[in-house]
Enzyme design. Structure first.
Site, PDB file in Angstrom:
ATOM      1  N   TYR A  32       6.085  -1.975   1.432  1.00 34.06           N
ATOM      2  CA  TYR A  32       5.180  -0.875   1.085  1.00 34.06           C
ATOM      3  C   TYR A  32       5.940   0.334   0.566  1.00 34.06           C
ATOM      4  O   TYR A  32       7.165   0.403   0.654  1.00 34.06           O
ATOM      5  CB  TYR A  32       4.347  -0.486   2.303  1.00 34.06           C
ATOM      6  CG  TYR A  32       5.102   0.340   3.330  1.00 34.06           C
ATOM      7  CD1 TYR A  32       6.008  -0.250   4.205  1.00 34.06           C
ATOM      8  CD2 TYR A  32       4.917   1.731   3.405  1.00 34.06           C
ATOM      9  CE1 TYR A  32       6.698   0.521   5.138  1.00 34.06           C
ATOM     10  CE2 TYR A  32       5.606   2.496   4.343  1.00 34.06           C
ATOM     11  CZ  TYR A  32       6.494   1.888   5.205  1.00 34.06           C
ATOM     12  OH  TYR A  32       7.181   2.640   6.110  1.00 34.06           O
ATOM     13  N   ARG A  51      12.072   1.020  -5.821  1.00 32.30           N
ATOM     14  CA  ARG A  51      12.446   0.600  -4.458  1.00 32.30           C
ATOM     15  C   ARG A  51      11.478  -0.476  -3.950  1.00 32.30           C
ATOM     16  O   ARG A  51      11.895  -1.418  -3.267  1.00 32.30           O
ATOM     17  CB  ARG A  51      12.459   1.794  -3.498  1.00 32.30           C
ATOM     18  CG  ARG A  51      12.930   1.390  -2.102  1.00 32.30           C
ATOM     19  CD  ARG A  51      13.143   2.573  -1.188  1.00 32.30           C
ATOM     20  NE  ARG A  51      11.903   3.269  -0.895  1.00 32.30           N
ATOM     21  CZ  ARG A  51      11.812   4.379  -0.183  1.00 32.30           C
ATOM     22  NH1 ARG A  51      12.912   4.945   0.304  1.00 32.30           N
ATOM     23  NH2 ARG A  51      10.650   4.952   0.048  1.00 32.30           N
ATOM     24  N   ARG A  99      -2.413 -19.745   8.480  1.00 32.28           N
ATOM     25  CA  ARG A  99      -1.238 -19.205   9.165  1.00 32.28           C
ATOM     26  C   ARG A  99      -0.170 -20.254   9.458  1.00 32.28           C
ATOM     27  O   ARG A  99      -0.317 -21.076  10.355  1.00 32.28           O
ATOM     28  CB  ARG A  99      -1.663 -18.526  10.472  1.00 32.28           C
ATOM     29  CG  ARG A  99      -0.534 -17.753  11.137  1.00 32.28           C
ATOM     30  CD  ARG A  99      -0.949 -17.168  12.467  1.00 32.28           C
ATOM     31  NE  ARG A  99       0.164 -16.432  13.068  1.00 32.28           N
ATOM     32  CZ  ARG A  99       1.149 -17.015  13.747  1.00 32.28           C
ATOM     33  NH1 ARG A  99       1.180 -18.321  13.890  1.00 32.28           N
ATOM     34  NH2 ARG A  99       2.130 -16.277  14.249  1.00 32.28           N
ATOM     35  N   HIS A 101       4.346 -20.165   9.280  1.00 36.29           N
ATOM     36  CA  HIS A 101       5.399 -19.187   9.035  1.00 36.29           C
ATOM     37  C   HIS A 101       6.007 -19.275   7.635  1.00 36.29           C
ATOM     38  O   HIS A 101       6.201 -18.265   6.976  1.00 36.29           O
ATOM     39  CB  HIS A 101       6.518 -19.323  10.080  1.00 36.29           C
ATOM     40  CG  HIS A 101       6.142 -18.764  11.419  1.00 36.29           C
ATOM     41  ND1 HIS A 101       5.124 -19.275  12.177  1.00 36.29           N
ATOM     42  CD2 HIS A 101       6.651 -17.732  12.129  1.00 36.29           C
ATOM     43  CE1 HIS A 101       5.011 -18.585  13.293  1.00 36.29           C
ATOM     44  NE2 HIS A 101       5.935 -17.635  13.290  1.00 36.29           N
ATOM     45  N   LYS A 145      11.833  -1.752   2.833  1.00 33.96           N
ATOM     46  CA  LYS A 145      10.690  -0.983   3.358  1.00 33.96           C
ATOM     47  C   LYS A 145       9.603  -1.976   3.763  1.00 33.96           C
ATOM     48  O   LYS A 145       8.599  -2.168   3.064  1.00 33.96           O
ATOM     49  CB  LYS A 145      10.204   0.047   2.330  1.00 33.96           C
ATOM     50  CG  LYS A 145       9.506   1.235   2.982  1.00 33.96           C
ATOM     51  CD  LYS A 145       9.468   2.430   2.086  1.00 33.96           C
ATOM     52  CE  LYS A 145       8.609   3.567   2.595  1.00 33.96           C
ATOM     53  NZ  LYS A 145       8.840   4.012   3.954  1.00 33.96           N
ATOM     54  N   GLU A 177      19.004   7.025  11.515  1.00 36.85           N
ATOM     55  CA  GLU A 177      17.973   7.811  10.825  1.00 36.85           C
ATOM     56  C   GLU A 177      16.845   8.077  11.794  1.00 36.85           C
ATOM     57  O   GLU A 177      16.923   7.702  12.962  1.00 36.85           O
ATOM     58  CB  GLU A 177      17.478   7.060   9.582  1.00 36.85           C
ATOM     59  CG  GLU A 177      16.850   5.714   9.898  1.00 36.85           C
ATOM     60  CD  GLU A 177      16.307   4.982   8.674  1.00 36.85           C
ATOM     61  OE1 GLU A 177      15.981   5.628   7.671  1.00 36.85           O
ATOM     62  OE2 GLU A 177      16.200   3.740   8.754  1.00 36.85           O
ATOM     63  N   LEU A 201      16.906   3.134   5.775  1.00 36.31           N
ATOM     64  CA  LEU A 201      16.133   3.094   4.536  1.00 36.31           C
ATOM     65  C   LEU A 201      16.796   4.062   3.554  1.00 36.31           C
ATOM     66  O   LEU A 201      17.141   5.190   3.915  1.00 36.31           O
ATOM     67  CB  LEU A 201      14.691   3.524   4.779  1.00 36.31           C
ATOM     68  CG  LEU A 201      13.845   3.391   3.506  1.00 36.31           C
ATOM     69  CD1 LEU A 201      13.510   1.933   3.227  1.00 36.31           C
ATOM     70  CD2 LEU A 201      12.580   4.206   3.590  1.00 36.31           C
TER      71      LEU A 201
HETATM   72  N1  PDD Z   1       8.635   6.832   5.630  1.00 35.74           N
HETATM   73  N2  PDD Z   1      13.492   6.168   6.940  1.00 35.74           N
HETATM   74  C1  PDD Z   1      12.419   5.475   7.314  1.00 35.74           C
HETATM   75  C2  PDD Z   1      12.541   4.463   8.410  1.00 35.74           C
HETATM   76  C3  PDD Z   1      11.166   5.701   6.666  1.00 35.74           C
HETATM   77  O1  PDD Z   1      10.084   5.001   7.007  1.00 35.74           O
HETATM   78  C4  PDD Z   1      11.092   6.687   5.645  1.00 35.74           C
HETATM   79  C5  PDD Z   1       9.816   6.952   4.899  1.00 35.74           C
HETATM   80  C6  PDD Z   1      12.258   7.403   5.307  1.00 35.74           C
HETATM   81  C7  PDD Z   1      12.269   8.436   4.211  1.00 35.74           C
HETATM   82  O2  PDD Z   1      12.144   7.808   2.960  1.00 35.74           O
HETATM   83  P1  PDD Z   1      11.496   8.553   1.698  1.00 35.74           P
HETATM   84  O3  PDD Z   1      12.270   9.790   1.491  1.00 35.74           O
HETATM   85  O4  PDD Z   1      11.659   7.570   0.582  1.00 35.74           O
HETATM   86  O5  PDD Z   1      10.052   8.823   2.040  1.00 35.74           O
HETATM   87  C8  PDD Z   1      13.434   7.103   5.964  1.00 35.74           C
HETATM   88  C9  PDD Z   1       7.364   6.916   4.944  1.00 35.74           C
HETATM   89  C10 PDD Z   1       7.053   8.273   4.453  1.00 35.74           C
HETATM   90  C11 PDD Z   1       6.282   6.311   5.828  1.00 35.74           C
HETATM   91  O6  PDD Z   1       6.535   5.227   6.358  1.00 35.74           O
HETATM   92  O7  PDD Z   1       5.220   6.902   5.977  1.00 35.74           O
END
Ligand code: PDD
Length: 277
Positions: A32, A51, A99, A101, A145, A177, A201
């Site tokens: 996503y 990305r 379903r 895997h 992501k 992070e 991320l």
């Molecule tokens: N989250 N690290 C993680 C684990 C994240 O889920 C996100 C973003 C970031 C920051 O990434 P960016 O600058 O590209 O938004 C770092 C989004 C906003 C969310 O899941 O809602």
């Protein structure tokens, strides 16, 4: 207004359109993006969609649309929803199938929501936020992501239970992070942040902020730092699409710096905002 999109059709946001055997629903088998729209303009949309393509490739998922087609679709959605300041969520999954895997013989699904932006107040930016340190319990491919956010959700909820805005995660003794943000410490005018490897991320906001820092002559070291380093930092901050550049003024019981957003954070946020207009 709010608007949704599922597999080729724009729909009211509360439409019941996801079949029980949708793999995003059953397995979290998908990827996503979240894109912020300022005054009708999706910010860093190309970077987010590239990305998304990379995340899809990393899980061997075929993209149903090209980046250009997605840009058009998002533009159309914003026009239909008549939104100026918005948040767009785009999700691609491995589709609808009984379903099992292993990968099914199915077409990928795409869903999207477009909603009015939920921006933080200027007051929040002016005061900064409190965070809590937690063990990073996620898998080892955090650069993807992925829809699988259970560890992130649990971390965010623990943060919330402790009266904190965010959980800052620690793996093998180093800060990685936040649960939904990238994390930084500032010491003697130098910005430190975890290197962009599999443990974090690769934030789009992070990349923009590093660019802004370089232009402002602020030194950045992409080096992992320890929780102790964070606690004794002059300043600290987090970044994300929805949080922009947000000062951390307290980590658990420890006040960071003066307890107010410091000069480096303020400069980076101001310069970051110049990119938006
Ligand atoms: N989250 N690290 C993680 C684990 C994240 O889920 C996100 C973003 C970031 C920051 O990434 P960016 O600058 O590209 O938004 C770092 C989004 C906003 C969310 O899941 O809602």
């Amino acid at each position: 207004m709010t608007l949704a999109f599922f597999n080729g059709e724009f729909l009211p946001i509360d439409s019941l359109v996801i079949p029980i055997d949708e793999r995003g629903h059953q397995f979290g088998d998908g990827v996503y993006e979240v894109i912020k729209v300022y005054d009708g303009k999706p910010f860093l949309m190309r970077e987010h969609l590239v990305r998304l393509e990379n995340s899809a490739k990393a899980i061997r998922l075929e993209m149903p649309y090209t980046v250009e087609q997605l840009e058009e679709l998002i533009g159309e959605g914003l026009t239909r929803a008549d939104l100026r300041d918005a948040q767009v969520y785009v999700q691609i999954t491995r589709g609808i199938a009984v379903r099992l895997h292993a990968f099914p013989d199915a077409s990928p699904s795409i869903s999207m929501t477009l909603r009015p932006a939920k921006s933080l107040s200027e007051e929040t930016f002016n005061t900064g936020v409190k965070v809590t340190l937690l063990e990073d319990e996620r898998w080892l491919n955090c650069y993807i992501k992925s829809l699988n956010l259970l560890a992130n959700i649990l971390a965010k909820q623990t943060a919330s239970d402790r009266g904190c805005f965010e959980a800052v995660l620690v793996r093998d003794g180093y800060v990685t992070e936040g649960s939904s943000t990238n994390a930084y410490a500032v010491k003697d005018g130098v910005v430190y942040t975890h290197p962009a490897n599999k443990r974090i991320l690769h934030g789009i906001t992070r990349a923009a902020v590093l660019q802004v820092a370089a232009e402002a002559g602020i030194e950045v070291r992409e080096e992992a730092f320890t929780p102790e380093f964070l606690l004794s930092a002059d300043e600290a901050f987090i970044t994300s699409t929805t949080s922009e550049v947000l000062a951390i003024t307290q980590v658990d019981d420890t006040v960071i710096g003066t307890g107010r957003p410091g000069p480096v954070v303020n400069q980076l946020h101001a310069k970051f905002r110049e990119l938006i207009v």
